[in-house]
Scaffold this motif. Structure first.
Motif, short mmCIF file in Angstrom:
data_model
loop_
_atom_site.label_atom_id
_atom_site.label_comp_id
_atom_site.label_asym_id
_atom_site.label_seq_id
_atom_site.Cartn_x
_atom_site.Cartn_y
_atom_site.Cartn_z
N VAL A 26 0.83 -1.21 0.00
CA VAL A 26 0.00 0.00 0.00
C VAL A 26 0.86 1.25 0.00
CG1 VAL A 26 -1.68 1.31 1.35
CG2 VAL A 26 -1.96 -1.14 1.09
N PHE A 27 1.90 1.30 0.84
CA PHE A 27 2.73 2.50 0.91
C PHE A 27 3.59 2.66 -0.34
CE2 PHE A 27 1.51 2.42 5.30
CZ PHE A 27 1.62 3.75 5.73
N ASP A 28 4.00 1.56 -0.97
CA ASP A 28 4.74 1.68 -2.23
C ASP A 28 3.84 2.20 -3.35
OD1 ASP A 28 7.00 0.80 -0.98
OD2 ASP A 28 6.78 -1.30 -1.62
N ALA A 29 2.56 1.87 -3.31
CA ALA A 29 1.64 2.31 -4.35
C ALA A 29 1.43 3.81 -4.33
CB ALA A 29 0.30 1.59 -4.21
N ILE A 30 1.50 4.43 -3.16
CA ILE A 30 1.29 5.89 -3.05
C ILE A 30 2.60 6.65 -2.86
CG2 ILE A 30 -1.03 5.60 -2.13
CD1 ILE A 30 0.05 6.09 0.65
N ASN A 31 3.73 5.96 -2.94
CA ASN A 31 5.05 6.57 -2.83
C ASN A 31 5.24 7.31 -1.51
OD1 ASN A 31 5.83 5.65 -5.40
ND2 ASN A 31 4.85 7.42 -6.38
N GLN A 32 4.92 6.65 -0.42
CA GLN A 32 5.13 7.21 0.91
C GLN A 32 6.01 6.28 1.74
OE1 GLN A 32 1.62 8.30 3.06
NE2 GLN A 32 0.89 9.75 1.49
N ARG A 33 6.67 6.87 2.71
CA ARG A 33 7.56 6.10 3.57
C ARG A 33 6.75 5.42 4.68
NH1 ARG A 33 10.09 7.34 8.35
NH2 ARG A 33 11.98 6.14 8.83
N SER A 34 6.95 4.14 4.83
CA SER A 34 6.22 3.37 5.84
C SER A 34 6.94 3.48 7.19
CB SER A 34 6.13 1.90 5.42
OG SER A 34 5.52 1.14 6.44
N VAL A 35 6.16 3.79 8.22
CA VAL A 35 6.72 3.91 9.57
C VAL A 35 6.77 2.52 10.21
CG1 VAL A 35 6.43 4.98 11.84
CG2 VAL A 35 5.78 6.23 9.76
N PRO A 36 7.94 2.05 10.60
CA PRO A 36 8.01 0.70 11.21
C PRO A 36 7.37 0.70 12.60
CG PRO A 36 10.15 1.77 11.29
CD PRO A 36 9.28 2.68 10.49
N ARG A 37 6.71 -0.41 12.91
CA ARG A 37 6.07 -0.58 14.20
C ARG A 37 6.75 -1.70 14.98
NH1 ARG A 37 3.17 3.99 15.17
NH2 ARG A 37 1.86 4.53 13.35
N LYS A 38 6.79 -1.54 16.30
CA LYS A 38 7.40 -2.53 17.16
C LYS A 38 6.51 -2.74 18.38
CE LYS A 38 12.14 -1.35 15.82
NZ LYS A 38 13.48 -0.92 16.30
N GLY A 39 6.78 -3.83 19.07
CA GLY A 39 6.05 -4.09 20.30
C GLY A 39 5.00 -5.17 20.13
N GLU A 40 4.22 -5.38 21.20
CA GLU A 40 3.21 -6.43 21.20
C GLU A 40 2.05 -6.10 20.25
OE1 GLU A 40 2.00 -6.89 25.21
OE2 GLU A 40 3.94 -7.64 25.92
N THR A 57 -6.26 8.88 1.27
CA THR A 57 -5.73 8.96 -0.08
C THR A 57 -6.87 8.98 -1.09
OG1 THR A 57 -3.82 7.70 0.68
CG2 THR A 57 -4.09 7.95 -1.70
N ASP A 58 -6.68 9.72 -2.16
CA ASP A 58 -7.67 9.78 -3.23
C ASP A 58 -7.82 8.40 -3.87
OD1 ASP A 58 -9.41 10.53 -5.16
OD2 ASP A 58 -7.99 11.70 -6.34
N PRO A 59 -9.04 7.87 -4.00
CA PRO A 59 -9.21 6.53 -4.59
C PRO A 59 -8.65 6.40 -6.00
CG PRO A 59 -11.23 7.24 -3.47
CD PRO A 59 -10.31 8.42 -3.52
N GLU A 60 -8.62 7.51 -6.75
CA GLU A 60 -8.12 7.41 -8.13
C GLU A 60 -6.62 7.17 -8.18
OE1 GLU A 60 -9.30 10.89 -10.17
OE2 GLU A 60 -11.46 10.43 -10.09
N SER A 61 -5.89 7.56 -7.14
CA SER A 61 -4.44 7.35 -7.11
C SER A 61 -4.05 5.99 -6.57
CB SER A 61 -3.77 8.45 -6.27
OG SER A 61 -4.25 8.41 -4.94
N LEU A 62 -5.00 5.21 -6.10
CA LEU A 62 -4.72 3.88 -5.56
C LEU A 62 -5.04 2.82 -6.61
CD1 LEU A 62 -6.21 4.13 -1.95
CD2 LEU A 62 -3.81 3.92 -2.54
N PRO A 63 -4.28 1.76 -6.67
CA PRO A 63 -4.63 0.66 -7.59
C PRO A 63 -5.83 -0.12 -7.07
CG PRO A 63 -2.69 0.09 -6.28
CD PRO A 63 -3.02 1.52 -5.94
N SER A 64 -6.40 -0.93 -7.92
CA SER A 64 -7.55 -1.75 -7.55
C SER A 64 -7.05 -3.06 -6.93
CB SER A 64 -8.43 -2.04 -8.77
OG SER A 64 -8.92 -0.83 -9.31
N PHE A 65 -7.41 -3.30 -5.68
CA PHE A 65 -7.00 -4.51 -4.98
C PHE A 65 -8.13 -5.54 -5.05
CE2 PHE A 65 -4.64 -1.07 -2.92
CZ PHE A 65 -3.35 -1.57 -2.99
N VAL A 66 -7.78 -6.79 -5.38
CA VAL A 66 -8.74 -7.89 -5.45
C VAL A 66 -8.19 -9.05 -4.62
CG1 VAL A 66 -9.65 -7.23 -7.70
CG2 VAL A 66 -7.69 -8.75 -7.58
#
Length: 340
Positions: A26-40, A57-66
């Motif tokens: 998802v983050f690669d599709a919108i060219n944004q940096r993904s924040v890593p998460r840690k913990g339980e 995010t604008d739906p037109e800028s996202l690909p169609s997920f199936v």
């Protein structure tokens, strides 16, 4: 389905590695940096990040997920459906249907009104033909025309009352078919019958003559409302002016116009007196030098220098300050408002 239920279903259905892979896609599709998460609660936080991105995010800028593996999808049962929202939608639909039933007239009532209007048009044509003067070159034809008009005057007078009574009865019969109309539906029905009201006024004015008052017989007339309030013009403020005469009196003094310069990146051992001496050695005078307190601890000092306004050009020239010094016009910082 609300966000909490969606996170709970995905948390129990998919593994942590699958959630991480989906977040990366998802983050690669919108060219944004993904924040890593840690913990339980890493998996839940990653799911929240995915949902937040999909919402913002604008739906037109996202690909169609199936879905690739349909058997992996969690079942959506009545436990995951908001029954309250469905009941609310059903109630709204019922109210709309009942409003439509009350507002719209029946087909039989509309057909009766149309038939009455058609009959009125026929009678109007007959009256116009009966009242038209007969053309002829001879005096005998004129006398025949006058006698014909006199013979038909009684018939016209009798038909006047019949046409008006039928018009009023047709309008009353139409309103009687929908007695439970609200204020909004009555206004809409009157607008729909505008053509009927206009034809009634034409018939009445044609049959009754110039003595007929159309405003008293019908309330469908409109009046144009004109706003007579005068808008006040905004007065432009007169700009300040400056005197040019030389001061000859000893009783008054003119306050000099000052300018403030921000200079930084000095060594941490530099003091206000050092800055004053440097400016004096350069051939200029300074009104005041003030050391600024830093919000965070730094390895350099910053100063606020107060000079005359006519000397501002000199202190904002890069040839005046040594290499490495940063300077600009001083900006006043408005700190956060403290409420006591």
């Amino acid at each position: 389905m609300n966000e909490v239920s969606l996170i709970q279903i995905c948390d129990t259905t998919f593994s942590e590695s699958e959630v991480d892979a989906a977040k990366a896609i998802v983050f690669d599709a919108i060219n944004q940096r993904s924040v890593p998460r840690k913990g339980e609660l890493k998996k839940r936080r990653c799911l929240q990040d995915i949902i937040k991105v999909l919402k913002e995010t604008d739906p037109e800028s996202l690909p169609s997920f199936v879905a690739k593996d349909l058997h992996r999808l969690p079942p959506v049962t009545f436990d995951h459906v908001d029954a309250t929202a469905l009941l609310k939608d059903i109630l709204i639909l019922k109210q709309d249907v009942s409003t439509i039933k009350c507002d719209y007239a029946r087909e039989s009532a509309v057909s009766e009104v149309c038939a009455d209007l058609a009959e009125l048009r026929i009678q109007l044509k007959q009256l116009q033909q009966a009242t038209q003067p007969a053309t002829g070159p001879s005096l005998k034809g004129k006398r025949h025309k006058k006698s014909k008009v006199n013979s038909t005057s009684k018939t016209v007078n009798n038909l006047k009352l019949q046409v008006i009574e039928k018009t009023v009865s047709a309008h009353d019969a139409f309103l009687a078919t929908v007695p439970s109309l609200q204020s909004t539906s009555v206004a809409r029905t009157d607008r729909e019958l505008t053509t009927v009201s206009q034809e009634e006024r034409v018939l009445s004015s044609t049959l009754l003559g110039d003595n007929f008052d159309s405003t008293s017989a019908s309330n469908d007339s409109y009046r144009t409302v004109v706003n007579k309030k005068k808008h006040r013009k905004q007065q432009k403020r007169a700009p300040n002016q400056r005197g040019v005469a030389k001061l000859t009196s000893n009783t008054i003094k003119i306050a000099p116009r000052l300018s403030y310069i921000y200079a930084s990146r000095f060594h941490e051992n530099t003091t206000e007196q050092d800055i004053t001496n440097f400016i004096s050695e350069s051939g200029y005078t300074v009104q005041k030098v003030e050391k600024l307190s830093q919000f965070k601890k730094t390895s350099f000092n910053s100063f606020k220098i107060t000079v005359l306004q006519e000397q501002e050009v000199v202190f904002l020239n890069n040839n005046f300050w040594p290499s490495g010094v940063e300077y600009r016009k001083y900006r006043y910082y408005r700190g956060p408002t403290v409420i006591s």
